[in-house]
Design a protein around this motif. Structure first.
Motif, short mmCIF file in Angstrom:
data_model
loop_
_atom_site.label_atom_id
_atom_site.label_comp_id
_atom_site.label_asym_id
_atom_site.label_seq_id
_atom_site.Cartn_x
_atom_site.Cartn_y
_atom_site.Cartn_z
N THR A 87 5.83 124.20 27.30
CA THR A 87 4.32 123.86 27.39
C THR A 87 3.61 125.03 26.54
O THR A 87 4.05 125.97 26.79
CB THR A 87 3.81 123.05 28.64
N MET A 88 2.16 124.45 26.48
CA MET A 88 1.36 125.44 25.80
C MET A 88 0.28 125.53 26.98
O MET A 88 0.14 124.73 27.86
CB MET A 88 0.73 125.03 24.45
N THR A 89 -0.80 126.37 26.74
CA THR A 89 -1.96 126.53 27.65
C THR A 89 -3.15 125.22 27.43
O THR A 89 -3.71 125.66 26.36
CB THR A 89 -2.70 127.92 27.45
N LEU A 90 -2.86 124.34 27.92
CA LEU A 90 -3.70 122.92 27.56
C LEU A 90 -4.45 122.56 28.97
O LEU A 90 -4.21 123.36 30.06
CB LEU A 90 -2.94 121.90 27.21
N ASN A 96 9.64 124.60 30.26
CA ASN A 96 9.35 126.02 30.81
C ASN A 96 7.75 125.88 30.49
O ASN A 96 7.40 125.96 29.53
CB ASN A 96 10.25 126.83 29.69
N MET A 97 6.81 126.14 31.56
CA MET A 97 5.74 126.04 31.54
C MET A 97 5.02 127.47 31.16
O MET A 97 5.18 128.42 32.02
CB MET A 97 5.07 125.52 32.69
N GLU A 98 4.58 127.66 29.82
CA GLU A 98 4.22 129.03 29.49
C GLU A 98 2.83 129.20 29.93
O GLU A 98 2.28 130.47 29.91
CB GLU A 98 4.41 129.21 28.05
N GLY A 99 2.20 128.13 30.08
CA GLY A 99 0.73 128.39 30.85
C GLY A 99 0.45 127.10 31.61
O GLY A 99 1.40 126.53 31.96
N PRO A 100 -0.57 127.17 32.38
CA PRO A 100 -2.07 127.64 31.84
C PRO A 100 -2.25 129.26 32.71
O PRO A 100 -3.34 129.77 32.68
CB PRO A 100 -3.01 126.73 32.13
N PHE A 101 -1.37 129.54 33.80
CA PHE A 101 -1.87 130.58 34.38
C PHE A 101 -1.45 131.76 34.00
O PHE A 101 -0.86 133.04 34.50
CB PHE A 101 -0.86 130.39 35.78
#
Length: 389
Positions: free
Chosen positions: A95-98, A134-139
């Motif tokens: 994912t992206m930072t959304l 794989n969560m690349e963001g939002p943190f």
């Protein structure tokens, strides 16, 4: 199906002459022809090719004009079909930072997609298996945001993280954080680490801060060297902390653009091949003509094989798939094929916790096999015992 006349990649990371029998979508046996028995009389002559497990990409965003964060069943399906066609038979998109609500919706779509995919008959699906997210963001951090939209960056929050895990119905396998942005990062890690791998991603953490995160239970590093402090002799930063934390695995984008070949070779020596996972970090332009695209809502220009933000020229993922990255590691960076295959099959399967079914050509595992000739050209892809290319 019986795949004959191939050099089979084994769990001890060697190639041996042999054959592979697949029955009902699973590998039934591997060995010399006299040992193989199957009720399926389909024969595939490998013509002396290398036979390796289907590759597994644990970090990429999209391809063929689609992005995982498009948040549609169609996007996931088109991405999965392309990946399977080039020998990547299991995927864990990033994912992206959304905005949080938007991420929840994307994850819910992915969970529903996986449930529908599991209903398909064995040996009928030409798409890669969706095995994680794989969560690349939002943190993450503003300082090392890269191609992420800083307007959506937030600090670590276990309640929000739980919302992500619940929305995905267990599909989220990695959650990236920048530990320096939150005094309670270690507490967040200790609270979440039994449900999901916590990775350091897009972070400006120094060595001590990164070590504290790893000591708390973080065990993964997102695209090592990229979107983190430089590794120097007085300030080793995240890279130095990864080196000193033997339980931590590290992703590397080996497209020949993100990391210099000398650094790739040095990292294999420093960490050991068993801790390295090859990823593509590919975006929607992969498999498409060069031109202008988007990533996480930001405009990206793709030219000469490089994907860069229109706004500031920062690298914005890659336009190269995992199969090409693996070939680049071997042909241009001096890493052996035996080692590179492990880093694109075994290691990611172990990181995802799916090595019981993926990542090696072992009886009982899924019948996903890729054939490459001596020049590493793709000659055939078998998915669940069915040839799809």
């Amino acid at each position: 199906m019986i795949i004959r006349n191939v050099k089979v990649y084994t769990e001890d990371k060697r190639f041996v002459d042999g054959e592979i029998a697949i029955q009902d979508g699973r590998i039934e046996s591997v060995g010399p022809s006299a040992d193989l028995v199957t009720g399926d009389d389909t024969i595939l002559d490998g013509e002396g090719c290398y036979a390796l497990p289907g590759l597994i990409d644990i970090h990429f965003h999209g391809c063929k004009g689609y992005d995982f964060c498009d948040g549609t069943q169609e996007a996931i399906r088109k991405i999965a079909e392309y990946e399977a066609s080039i020998g990547v038979t299991a995927i864990s998109p990033a994912t992206m930072t959304l905005p949080v609500n938007e991420l929840e919706e994307i994850l819910a779509v992915a969970a529903n997609y996986r449930k529908e995919a599991k209903k398909k008959a064995i040996g009928t699906d030409v798409a890669a298996d969706l095995v994680g997210v794989n969560m690349e963001g939002p943190f993450i951090s503003e300082e090392k945001k890269g191609a992420q939209d800083e307007r959506n960056i937030i600090t670590c929050d276990s309640d929000i993280c739980q919302r992500f895990l619940d929305a995905s119905e267990g599909l989220v396998k990695f959650v990236g954080i920048a530990p320096e942005r939150n005094e309670d990062a270690s507490e967040f890690i200790r609270k979440m680490k039994d449900q999901v791998h916590i990775s350091l991603a897009h972070t400006n953490a120094d060595y001590d801060t990164a070590m504290a995160a790893f000591d708390a239970g973080a065990d993964h590093a997102v695209h090592l060297y990229n979107a983190m402090p430089a590794f120097t002799h007085r300030k080793p930063g995240v890279v130095g902390a990864v080196s000193d934390s033997t339980h931590v695995n590290a992703e590397m984008i080996c497209d020949g653009i993100h990391i210099h070949p000398s650094v790739v070779r040095a990292t294999f020596k420093m960490l050991g091949a068993h801790r390295i996972v090859l990823i593509s970090d590919s975006m929607r332009a992969t498999g498409m003509p060069e031109g202008q695209y988007t990533l996480g809502g930001l405009d990206v220009n793709v030219a000469d094989g490089r994907a860069t933000l229109v706004s500031n020229g920062a690298l914005a993922g890659s336009a190269t798939n995992l199969m090409e990255c693996m070939k680049t590691v071997v042909q241009k960076m001096g890493i052996s094929l035996e080692t590179a295959v492990a880093c694109a099959t075994m290691n990611p399967a172990k990181c995802l916790g799916i090595y019981d079914a993926y990542g090696s050509l072992t009886p009982g595992k899924k019948g996903n096999v890729v054939l490459l000739d001596k020049e590493l050209n793709l000659k055939a892809v078998v998915k669940d015992g069915m040839r799809i290319r």
